[in-house]
Design an enzyme around this catalytic site. Structure first.
Site, short mmCIF file in Angstrom:
data_model
loop_
_atom_site.label_atom_id
_atom_site.label_comp_id
_atom_site.label_asym_id
_atom_site.label_seq_id
_atom_site.Cartn_x
_atom_site.Cartn_y
_atom_site.Cartn_z
N ASP A 185 -7.88 34.56 -3.28
CA ASP A 185 -6.45 34.48 -3.55
C ASP A 185 -5.74 33.57 -2.53
O ASP A 185 -4.77 33.97 -1.90
CB ASP A 185 -5.91 35.92 -3.50
CG ASP A 185 -4.44 36.01 -3.82
OD1 ASP A 185 -3.96 35.24 -4.67
OD2 ASP A 185 -3.75 36.85 -3.20
N ASN A 200 -14.93 39.46 3.81
CA ASN A 200 -13.78 40.16 3.24
C ASN A 200 -14.03 40.43 1.78
O ASN A 200 -14.35 39.52 1.00
CB ASN A 200 -12.51 39.31 3.36
CG ASN A 200 -11.30 40.00 2.72
OD1 ASN A 200 -10.77 40.95 3.29
ND2 ASN A 200 -10.89 39.55 1.54
N GLU A 201 -13.91 41.70 1.41
CA GLU A 201 -13.97 42.13 0.02
C GLU A 201 -15.13 41.54 -0.77
O GLU A 201 -14.93 40.89 -1.79
CB GLU A 201 -12.66 41.82 -0.70
CG GLU A 201 -11.49 42.58 -0.15
CD GLU A 201 -10.28 42.59 -1.08
OE1 GLU A 201 -10.30 41.89 -2.11
OE2 GLU A 201 -9.32 43.30 -0.76
N TYR A 225 -4.54 48.99 -1.86
CA TYR A 225 -3.33 48.53 -2.55
C TYR A 225 -2.72 49.59 -3.47
O TYR A 225 -2.27 49.27 -4.57
CB TYR A 225 -3.61 47.21 -3.29
CG TYR A 225 -3.62 46.05 -2.33
CD1 TYR A 225 -2.43 45.53 -1.85
CD2 TYR A 225 -4.81 45.52 -1.85
CE1 TYR A 225 -2.43 44.48 -0.93
CE2 TYR A 225 -4.82 44.47 -0.93
CZ TYR A 225 -3.61 43.96 -0.49
OH TYR A 225 -3.59 42.93 0.42
N GLU A 258 -5.65 45.72 5.06
CA GLU A 258 -4.66 45.13 4.15
C GLU A 258 -3.99 46.25 3.37
O GLU A 258 -4.66 47.18 2.91
CB GLU A 258 -5.32 44.18 3.13
CG GLU A 258 -5.75 42.86 3.67
CD GLU A 258 -6.31 41.93 2.58
OE1 GLU A 258 -5.93 42.07 1.40
OE2 GLU A 258 -7.14 41.07 2.94
N LYS A 283 3.34 38.52 -0.56
CA LYS A 283 3.21 39.76 0.22
C LYS A 283 3.55 39.55 1.70
O LYS A 283 3.44 40.47 2.50
CB LYS A 283 1.80 40.35 0.08
CG LYS A 283 1.52 40.85 -1.33
CD LYS A 283 0.29 41.72 -1.41
CE LYS A 283 -0.01 42.03 -2.86
NZ LYS A 283 -0.43 40.85 -3.64
C1 GCB Z 1 -6.86 41.26 -1.20
C2 GCB Z 1 -7.44 40.05 -0.55
C3 GCB Z 1 -6.39 39.03 -0.18
C4 GCB Z 1 -5.36 38.92 -1.29
C5 GCB Z 1 -4.69 40.27 -1.46
C6 GCB Z 1 -3.66 40.25 -2.58
O1 GCB Z 1 -7.44 42.30 -1.26
O2 GCB Z 1 -8.25 40.35 0.56
O3 GCB Z 1 -7.03 37.81 0.04
O4 GCB Z 1 -4.41 37.93 -1.04
O5 GCB Z 1 -5.67 41.22 -1.81
O6 GCB Z 1 -2.49 40.05 -2.31
O7 GCB Z 1 -4.05 40.40 -3.74
#
Ligand code: GCB
Length: 648
Positions: free
Chosen positions: A213, A453-454, A518, A555, A620
């Site tokens: 992203d 990451n992820e 999230y 995050e 964000k």
């Molecule tokens: C995540 C990613 C990050 C994205 C974020 C999002 O989990 O690690 O790179 O930008 O979500 O805002 O979707």
């Protein structure tokens, strides 16, 4: 785990990664061409491992920054090499170095093929007792370098430095022509990779198609230097610090070129009086320990840096190198992260190297402003999401006293792909880890490594189920990466950043458990009241499954369009973002094993074009892309201003 509704199906965000979502997809999507190219074999025999030492100048070393306006030409038909552009090319326009090319020229925005750079410089006439090194801070993604028409070598992978010895090719009587081909093809076998759209149907199309992203900015992103060093020179220094009673011990491993043997001296200044230690180098290697009886330890509240000078030889040094050194220890003990023996909590953000027009090119003004804003808001930490940041950022983080999670470029790596593709990424990530550790190992600020990451079992936004063996494949892959990193650095903990806690077989291999969460955004959208309870359930479960280890929530957050307000708060408003972040912090502060919270993200940043990102921006950020505070920034400033060293 909270539920989210998409296309009439209830699913968690994690399930979105792991199961087919059953949404309609246009047939044409299946035909989107994926680069499934010939193997990426860029390393040429002429490419030695880079010289990791940052090119600080000294009495024996000079460094010329070749930054400036260079000639630039896109090569959409990949004809440059056949037409021998490496000897020099015409029809060029001017481009700043360092910078990304994408936001400068309309026809370059989505150009991910080869592009050519050239410049000229004058140099001293070559001599037998000096070497001339060309050092590149970073080129994204593959670079091939010629000097005066001779191939110096190639490098694969962005965000890390590489260097070539140019001594035999440099001429002193005429200008030297430096030509660099940089290409950033988006391929499934690179790190990071793109999704395999032949094997998987995606229900969201991006332009450009990425699996991550953020916008895949391309080009010479960091400075290019011409460094003159003595033929016998310090090749590398590894500095680690220990505590011994009330004092500190500084272990220094020295590597010298050409298997040299002879005397050397280390001098540590900055304390009450300089401490000097002699050592002998034998066959290019030596080691000594400096003892500091009453050390001023490095930490966020007092980021004090000593100065370490290493000299080869006796009276007139053959080579001399000076670098700042912070004395500190870091360790994981039970569920705590200890800095200098005391528990520490990380308050800060995931960030990006991203700014208008520069793209991902080094922007020193943005760097300093970001660190000032981190201080203002009360942060003590950040993660170099989702790739290694510039060496200048790391040096400045040492000075500001930030606790940095240093991350590799392995973002959104999937394990549904063919064995040769996974093997290519394995090779690349292994090399990236080697180069990242050798570049950043001496920074006091780096207190934790993030291997990835992820990582996912299959591409994000895909319809088909994950292959049954994906978790096992990922488990073996990451076991190799953890072992590799730990073999290179036994002084720092290592982690992997998971998404919504999974797969546990991967994340539990870390010394610290990192997870992105999230709730209230992708999961349970708008249901801010549920987000905290769900978070607490999930984090407690993660803690049970991974054992007694510290957890960092790396995050969480919500997109907020600056200027939009709502009462009661609603998604996309500044109020909602602030309420959600505050709710997360309230819950996490009550969990004793949670030792860090990083809202996502520090500032808004550029992404691919798609239906999720207004204006091709991830919103964000708690600051806008031009670094204006949103309501969340004010809330955090007030909250973190009151927070003690040991709280969130
Ligand atoms: C995540 C990613 C990050 C994205 C974020 C999002 O989990 O690690 O790179 O930008 O979500 O805002 O979707």
């Amino acid at each position: 785990m909270a539920e989210m509704t998409r296309g009439g199906l209830d699913m968690t965000r994690r399930q979105m990664f792991e199961v087919g979502a059953g949404l309609a997809v246009s047939a044409s999507l299946a035909d989107v061409a994926v680069a499934a190219p010939a193997p990426d074999t860029a390393r040429s025999p002429t490419n030695p491992r880079f010289t990791p030492l940052y090119p600080h100048e000294s009495a024996t070393r000079t460094t010329r920054d070749l930054s400036g306006l260079w000639d630039f030409r896109l090569d959409p038909d990949d004809q440059g090499e056949a037409k021998r552009w490496f000897e020099g090319f015409d029809q060029a326009r001017r481009i700043p170095v360092p910078c990304s090319w994408n936001d400068l020229f309309d026809d370059a925005q989505n150009h991910f093929g080869p592009a050519w750079y050239q410049t000229e410089f004058h140099a001293e006439a070559p001599s037998r007792d000096r070497r001339l090194i060309l050092r590149f801070g970073s080129a994204v993604y593959r670079a091939k370098v010629w000097l005066n028409g001779h191939l110096l070598g190639e490098h694969l992978g962005g965000h890390l430095p590489f260097a070539f010895d140019a001594s035999d090719v440099v001429r002193g009587d005429r200008p030297n022509r430096l030509v660099v081909m940089v290409e950033n093809r988006l391929r499934i076998d690179r790190v990071p990779a793109i999704p395999d759209t032949k094997a998987f149907h995606l229900y969201q199309e991006d332009l450009p198609e990425t699996s991550y992203d953020f916008f895949p900015y391309s080009g010479l992103h960091r400075p290019v230097w011409l460094c003159s060093v003595p033929a016998i020179h310090l090749r590398d220094l590894t500095v680690t610090t220990r505590r011994s009673g009330g004092g500190a011990l500084v272990d220094v491993h020295v590597a010298v070129s050409g298997n040299w043997s002879g005397p050397a001296r280390l001098t540590l200044t900055g304390g009450a009086s300089p401490v000097e230690v002699a050592l002998s180098i034998s066959n290019g290697a030596g080691m000594a320990t400096i003892s500091v009886p009453s050390p001023r330890l490095w930490g966020p509240s007092d980021p004090f840096l000593y100065t370490l000078t290493t000299r080869l030889g006796t009276a007139m040094p053959l080579d001399e190198y000076t670098m700042p050194v912070g004395l500190r220890t870091v360790e994981v003990k039970g569920e705590a992260l200890l800095l200098n023996g005391a528990p520490v909590h990380l308050r800060g953000f995931g960030k990006h190297e991203d700014f208008a027009l520069h793209g991902r090119g080094l922007d020193l003004a943005a760097l300093v402003r970001d660190f000032e804003l981190l201080k203002w808001i009360g942060a003590n930490s950040f993660r170099t999401s989702h790739y290694p940041y510039s060496e200048e950022a790391m040096m400045l983080a040492d000075r500001y006293g930030f606790l940095v999670i240093g991350e590799t470029p392995a973002v959104s790596m999937t394990f549904a792909d063919a064995p040769d593709v996974i093997a290519a990424r394995h090779k690349q990530l292994t090399e990236d880890i080697t180069d990242l550790v050798s570049r950043d190992k001496n920074h006091a600020c780096v207190i934790l490594w993030s291997i990835a990451n992820e990582p996912l079992t299959k591409p994000f936004h895909s319809l088909e189920p994950s292959p049954g063996d994906a978790v096992a494949k990922g488990k073996a892959f990451f076991a190799d990466m953890f072992a590799h990193l730990r073999s290179l650095d036994s002084t720092r903990p290592v982690s992997l950043v998971s998404v919504q806690g999974g797969p546990v077989e991967w994340v539990s291999q870390g010394d610290v458990i990192c997870t992105n969460s999230y709730n209230g955004w992708y999961v349970g959208s708008g249901r801010i009241a549920d987000a905290g309870a769900t978070l607490e359930r999930e984090i407690r479960k993660l803690h049970e499954t991974c054992g007694a280890k510290p957890i960092i929530v790396t995050e969480f957050g919500a997109d907020a369009m600056a200027g939009i307000h709502a009462q009661p708060s609603e998604m996309w408003s500044e109020d909602y973002q602030s309420d959600l972040v505050a709710q997360y912090l309230d819950v996490l502060a009550g969990l004793p094993f949670v030792i860090g919270a990083h809202p996502w993200a520090f500032a808004d940043f550029k992404t691919s074009q798609n239906i999720m990102r207004v204006g091709s921006l991830n919103l964000k950020g708690v600051f806008t892309r031009d670094r204006r505070p949103k309501e969340t920034a004010r809330m955090l400033h007030a909250r973190w201003g009151r927070a003690g060293f040991n709280s969130l």
